[in-house]
Design a protein around this motif. Structure first.
Motif, short mmCIF file in Angstrom:
data_model
loop_
_atom_site.label_atom_id
_atom_site.label_comp_id
_atom_site.label_asym_id
_atom_site.label_seq_id
_atom_site.Cartn_x
_atom_site.Cartn_y
_atom_site.Cartn_z
N MET A 60 -1.93 -1.30 -10.08
CA MET A 60 -2.79 -2.14 -9.25
C MET A 60 -2.19 -2.28 -7.86
O MET A 60 -1.01 -2.04 -7.64
CB MET A 60 -3.02 -3.51 -9.88
CG MET A 60 -1.82 -4.46 -9.96
SD MET A 60 -1.27 -5.30 -8.43
CE MET A 60 -2.71 -6.29 -8.03
N GLY A 61 -3.05 -2.66 -6.96
CA GLY A 61 -2.65 -2.97 -5.60
C GLY A 61 -3.66 -3.95 -5.04
O GLY A 61 -4.45 -4.53 -5.79
N TYR A 62 -3.64 -4.12 -3.74
CA TYR A 62 -4.65 -4.99 -3.14
C TYR A 62 -4.90 -4.57 -1.71
O TYR A 62 -4.12 -3.81 -1.11
CB TYR A 62 -4.24 -6.46 -3.22
CG TYR A 62 -3.00 -6.86 -2.44
CD1 TYR A 62 -3.10 -7.35 -1.13
CD2 TYR A 62 -1.74 -6.78 -3.02
CE1 TYR A 62 -1.97 -7.74 -0.43
CE2 TYR A 62 -0.61 -7.17 -2.32
CZ TYR A 62 -0.73 -7.65 -1.02
OH TYR A 62 0.39 -8.04 -0.33
N VAL A 63 -6.01 -5.05 -1.18
CA VAL A 63 -6.43 -4.72 0.18
C VAL A 63 -6.38 -5.97 1.02
O VAL A 63 -7.01 -6.98 0.69
CB VAL A 63 -7.84 -4.11 0.19
CG1 VAL A 63 -8.27 -3.77 1.62
CG2 VAL A 63 -7.90 -2.86 -0.69
N ARG A 64 -5.61 -5.89 2.11
CA ARG A 64 -5.53 -7.02 3.03
C ARG A 64 -6.83 -7.15 3.82
O ARG A 64 -7.58 -6.18 3.97
CB ARG A 64 -4.38 -6.81 4.01
CG ARG A 64 -3.00 -6.85 3.38
CD ARG A 64 -1.94 -6.53 4.42
NE ARG A 64 -0.60 -6.66 3.87
CZ ARG A 64 0.10 -7.79 3.85
NH1 ARG A 64 -0.44 -8.89 4.35
NH2 ARG A 64 1.32 -7.83 3.34
N ARG A 113 0.46 1.89 -4.26
CA ARG A 113 0.25 3.33 -4.13
C ARG A 113 -1.19 3.70 -4.47
O ARG A 113 -1.69 3.37 -5.54
CB ARG A 113 1.22 4.09 -5.05
CG ARG A 113 1.16 5.62 -4.87
CD ARG A 113 2.14 6.31 -5.80
NE ARG A 113 3.50 5.87 -5.54
CZ ARG A 113 4.26 6.37 -4.57
NH1 ARG A 113 3.79 7.32 -3.77
NH2 ARG A 113 5.48 5.93 -4.40
N LEU A 114 -1.83 4.38 -3.54
CA LEU A 114 -3.19 4.87 -3.75
C LEU A 114 -3.28 6.29 -3.22
O LEU A 114 -3.02 6.53 -2.03
CB LEU A 114 -4.21 3.98 -3.04
CG LEU A 114 -5.67 4.43 -3.15
CD1 LEU A 114 -6.17 4.28 -4.59
CD2 LEU A 114 -6.58 3.62 -2.22
N LEU A 115 -3.64 7.22 -4.09
CA LEU A 115 -3.74 8.62 -3.70
C LEU A 115 -5.19 9.00 -3.45
O LEU A 115 -6.10 8.49 -4.13
CB LEU A 115 -3.15 9.51 -4.80
CG LEU A 115 -1.69 9.24 -5.19
CD1 LEU A 115 -1.28 10.13 -6.35
CD2 LEU A 115 -0.78 9.43 -3.99
N PRO A 116 -5.44 9.87 -2.48
CA PRO A 116 -6.82 10.32 -2.24
C PRO A 116 -7.44 10.89 -3.51
O PRO A 116 -6.79 11.63 -4.26
CB PRO A 116 -6.64 11.41 -1.18
CG PRO A 116 -5.38 11.04 -0.47
CD PRO A 116 -4.48 10.46 -1.54
N GLY A 117 -8.67 10.50 -3.78
CA GLY A 117 -9.39 10.99 -4.95
C GLY A 117 -9.23 10.13 -6.18
O GLY A 117 -9.96 10.33 -7.17
#
Length: 216
Positions: free
Chosen positions: A94-98, A113-117
């Protein structure tokens, strides 16, 4: 979600006063809109039994509606703890968006960590007009993520929000909604049955304040 489950979640939120109805003394939102209801789902975090019900419900919704999910992303700030707990339950990253990029360090707007696709589900606590959560969706899409949809605790089901979601081609699945909440509030004695019509009138047209006061 079944009607029974929506009703159960609604009653749980009402029991800890995460949702308060006050049709005769309306709240004022930041937008200036007069509202007969105030929702603070952060209170679920301090009520372990309700918290468990919420997080297990979100995990169930995500498994049923977004089985290909690879990453959960919480909205800042209210969605972050729910994304973290559900991510733990589902063994997902999981992560989050500011709300905006940092002005220092790596200047990230997306944390984690977020990878394209990668296939992402956005976790949100509350949806009214949909503006803030769709900003998160747009940030993720611009980063190359495939946003499968949104999982949220509560939605008002306002037309503006529904239209925005449709225009952005985003699905939202909520644990409970305004109609279920109003019905549960009447069942539990928080409001009078006659108030439901006034509440629905607000939901259908928030700019029309004719429901306020004794206009029953």
């Amino acid at each position: 979600m079944s009607e029974t489950r929506r009703n159960q979640i609604a009653k749980a939120l009402l029991s800890i006063r995460a949702v308060i109805f006050r049709p005769d003394e309306p709240f004022t939102w930041a937008s200036g809109i007069k509202s007969p209801v105030y929702c603070d789902n952060r209170l679920t975090l301090t009520a372990p039994d309700v918290r468990t019900q919420i997080e297990e419900g979100l995990a169930e919704v995500i498994r049923e509606n977004y089985p290909e999910v690879e990453v959960l992303m919480g909205t800042s700030t209210a969605g972050i703890p729910h994304a973290a707990i559900v991510g733990h339950l589902m063994n997902l990253p999981m992560g989050y968006v500011r709300s905006g990029a940092k002005d220092h360090g790596r200047k990230n707007q997306i944390e984690g960590r977020l990878l394209p696709g990668q296939k992402v589900v956005v976790v949100e606590d509350l949806i009214s007009t949909g503006g803030s959560v769709l900003e998160v969706v747009n940030v993720l899409r611009e980063a190359g993520a495939e946003v499968l949809g949104i999982a949220s605790i509560f939605t008002y089901g306002m037309k503006k929000g529904l239209d925005r979601m449709a225009e952005a081609h985003v699905q939202n699945v909520s644990l409970t909604d305004f109609d279920a909440m109003a019905e549960a509030a009447a069942q539990e004695g928080y409001i009078q049955p006659d108030d439901i019509r006034r509440l629905i009138a607000f939901r259908d047209n928030p700019s029309d304040e004719s429901w306020i006061g004794g206009a029953k």
